[in-house]
Design a protein around this motif. Structure first.
Motif, PDB file in Angstrom:
ATOM      1  N   VAL A  81      -9.978   4.306  28.907  1.00 26.01           N
ATOM      2  CA  VAL A  81     -10.799   3.116  29.102  1.00 26.01           C
ATOM      3  C   VAL A  81      -9.851   1.914  29.115  1.00 26.01           C
ATOM      4  O   VAL A  81      -9.034   1.742  28.213  1.00 26.01           O
ATOM      5  N   GLN A  82      -9.969   1.107  30.153  1.00 20.24           N
ATOM      6  CA  GLN A  82      -9.052  -0.006  30.367  1.00 20.24           C
ATOM      7  C   GLN A  82      -9.557  -1.305  29.742  1.00 20.24           C
ATOM      8  O   GLN A  82     -10.752  -1.490  29.535  1.00 20.24           O
ATOM      9  N   PHE A  83      -8.616  -2.200  29.481  1.00 18.11           N
ATOM     10  CA  PHE A  83      -8.874  -3.580  29.074  1.00 18.11           C
ATOM     11  C   PHE A  83      -9.827  -3.690  27.877  1.00 18.11           C
ATOM     12  O   PHE A  83     -10.824  -4.403  27.932  1.00 18.11           O
ATOM     13  N   CYS A  84      -9.495  -2.997  26.803  1.00 17.86           N
ATOM     14  CA  CYS A  84     -10.323  -3.013  25.596  1.00 17.86           C
ATOM     15  C   CYS A  84      -9.801  -4.065  24.622  1.00 17.86           C
ATOM     16  O   CYS A  84      -8.601  -4.169  24.382  1.00 17.86           O
ATOM     17  N   VAL A  85     -10.721  -4.826  24.062  1.00 19.88           N
ATOM     18  CA  VAL A  85     -10.374  -5.868  23.088  1.00 19.88           C
ATOM     19  C   VAL A  85     -11.552  -6.043  22.140  1.00 19.88           C
ATOM     20  O   VAL A  85     -12.711  -5.836  22.521  1.00 19.88           O
ATOM     21  N   LEU A  86     -11.248  -6.413  20.892  1.00 21.85           N
ATOM     22  CA  LEU A  86     -12.311  -6.685  19.930  1.00 21.85           C
ATOM     23  C   LEU A  86     -13.095  -7.918  20.351  1.00 21.85           C
ATOM     24  O   LEU A  86     -12.521  -8.889  20.853  1.00 21.85           O
ATOM     25  N   LYS A  89     -17.532 -10.394  17.016  1.00 20.31           N
ATOM     26  CA  LYS A  89     -18.209  -9.574  15.998  1.00 20.31           C
ATOM     27  C   LYS A  89     -17.265  -8.507  15.452  1.00 20.31           C
ATOM     28  O   LYS A  89     -17.165  -8.320  14.239  1.00 20.31           O
ATOM     29  N   GLY A  90     -16.577  -7.811  16.336  1.00 21.57           N
ATOM     30  CA  GLY A  90     -15.651  -6.767  15.903  1.00 21.57           C
ATOM     31  C   GLY A  90     -14.539  -7.325  15.033  1.00 21.57           C
ATOM     32  O   GLY A  90     -14.195  -6.750  13.997  1.00 21.57           O
ATOM     33  N   LEU A  91     -13.971  -8.464  15.423  1.00 20.86           N
ATOM     34  CA  LEU A  91     -12.913  -9.081  14.645  1.00 20.86           C
ATOM     35  C   LEU A  91     -13.437  -9.542  13.288  1.00 20.86           C
ATOM     36  O   LEU A  91     -12.784  -9.337  12.258  1.00 20.86           O
ATOM     37  N   GLU A  92     -14.613 -10.138  13.267  1.00 31.70           N
ATOM     38  CA  GLU A  92     -15.193 -10.609  12.005  1.00 31.70           C
ATOM     39  C   GLU A  92     -15.413  -9.449  11.039  1.00 31.70           C
ATOM     40  O   GLU A  92     -15.115  -9.555   9.845  1.00 31.70           O
ATOM     41  N   VAL A  93     -15.908  -8.337  11.544  1.00 33.70           N
ATOM     42  CA  VAL A  93     -16.126  -7.157  10.703  1.00 33.70           C
ATOM     43  C   VAL A  93     -14.798  -6.659  10.148  1.00 33.70           C
ATOM     44  O   VAL A  93     -14.682  -6.355   8.953  1.00 33.70           O
ATOM     45  N   LEU A  94     -13.777  -6.569  10.989  1.00 34.08           N
ATOM     46  CA  LEU A  94     -12.497  -6.009  10.549  1.00 34.08           C
ATOM     47  C   LEU A  94     -11.709  -6.958   9.661  1.00 34.08           C
ATOM     48  O   LEU A  94     -10.833  -6.520   8.909  1.00 34.08           O
ATOM     49  N   LYS A  95     -12.020  -8.241   9.698  1.00 29.42           N
ATOM     50  CA  LYS A  95     -11.362  -9.197   8.818  1.00 29.42           C
ATOM     51  C   LYS A  95     -12.057  -9.286   7.463  1.00 29.42           C
ATOM     52  O   LYS A  95     -11.571  -9.944   6.553  1.00 29.42           O
ATOM     53  N   ALA A  96     -13.187  -8.602   7.322  1.00 29.13           N
ATOM     54  CA  ALA A  96     -13.932  -8.627   6.064  1.00 29.13           C
ATOM     55  C   ALA A  96     -13.225  -7.754   5.025  1.00 29.13           C
ATOM     56  O   ALA A  96     -12.468  -6.846   5.358  1.00 29.13           O
ATOM     57  N   PHE A  97     -13.528  -8.040   3.771  1.00 30.54           N
ATOM     58  CA  PHE A  97     -13.008  -7.230   2.674  1.00 30.54           C
ATOM     59  C   PHE A  97     -13.985  -6.108   2.394  1.00 30.54           C
ATOM     60  O   PHE A  97     -15.195  -6.273   2.552  1.00 30.54           O
TER      61      PHE A  97
END
Length: 146
Positions: A81-86, A89-97
């Motif tokens: 799958v090409q050109f995948c980026v967070l 929402k995805g970034l906010e979830v992954l930056k959570a503790f």
């Protein structure tokens, strides 16, 4: 879906999140062949997973897109799958503790460490927590009870 499918989905999700988190904001080409260690099917040839494994990988990435965690471009015949980026929402979830901590490594950092160490159980657990957090964020945003 069987429990095995859910477990594989969670591990794949963890590895995909880790890869995209490490390279954010640069879009990545997710190569299904790079995830071959997670599948049991016999590869068709170098660079090509067994058809059912490639479909499962591609379906996982596309589902993450339809759920709003990532954006992606074209899906290729070999499962890539090409050109995948967070997404935001995805970034906010992954930056959570993690729910059990108020500081320390974020969910994204934990996924990166687990993917480097090959800790599938940690990947599954953290990916599941990240997806749950994303669902809770959505219900809160929509004003629904969580």
């Amino acid at each position: 879906m069987t429990t095995n499918n859910i477990e594989l989905f969670d591990v794949l999700t963890g590895r995909v999140f880790a890869e995209l988190y490490q390279h954010f904001p640069v879009a990545e080409h997710l190569e299904s062949w790079s995830y071959r260690d997670l599948f049991t099917g016999t590869p068709i040839q170098d660079g090509w997973l067994a058809k059912e494994d490639a479909i499962f990988f591609q379906s996982t990435v596309e589902w993450l897109g339809s759920a709003g965690y990532i954006e992606h471009g074209n899906s290729l015949n070999n499962g890539d799958v090409q050109f995948c980026v967070l997404t935001a929402k995805g970034l906010e979830v992954l930056k959570a503790f993690p729910m059990s901590l108020q500081s320390g490594p974020t969910l994204g950092d934990k996924l990166v460490d687990a993917s480097k160490g090959g800790a599938k159980e940690v990947l599954r657990g953290v990916a599941s927590e990240a997806l749950s957090l994303g669902a809770r964020m959505l219900t809160t945003h929509l004003g629904l009870p969580s």
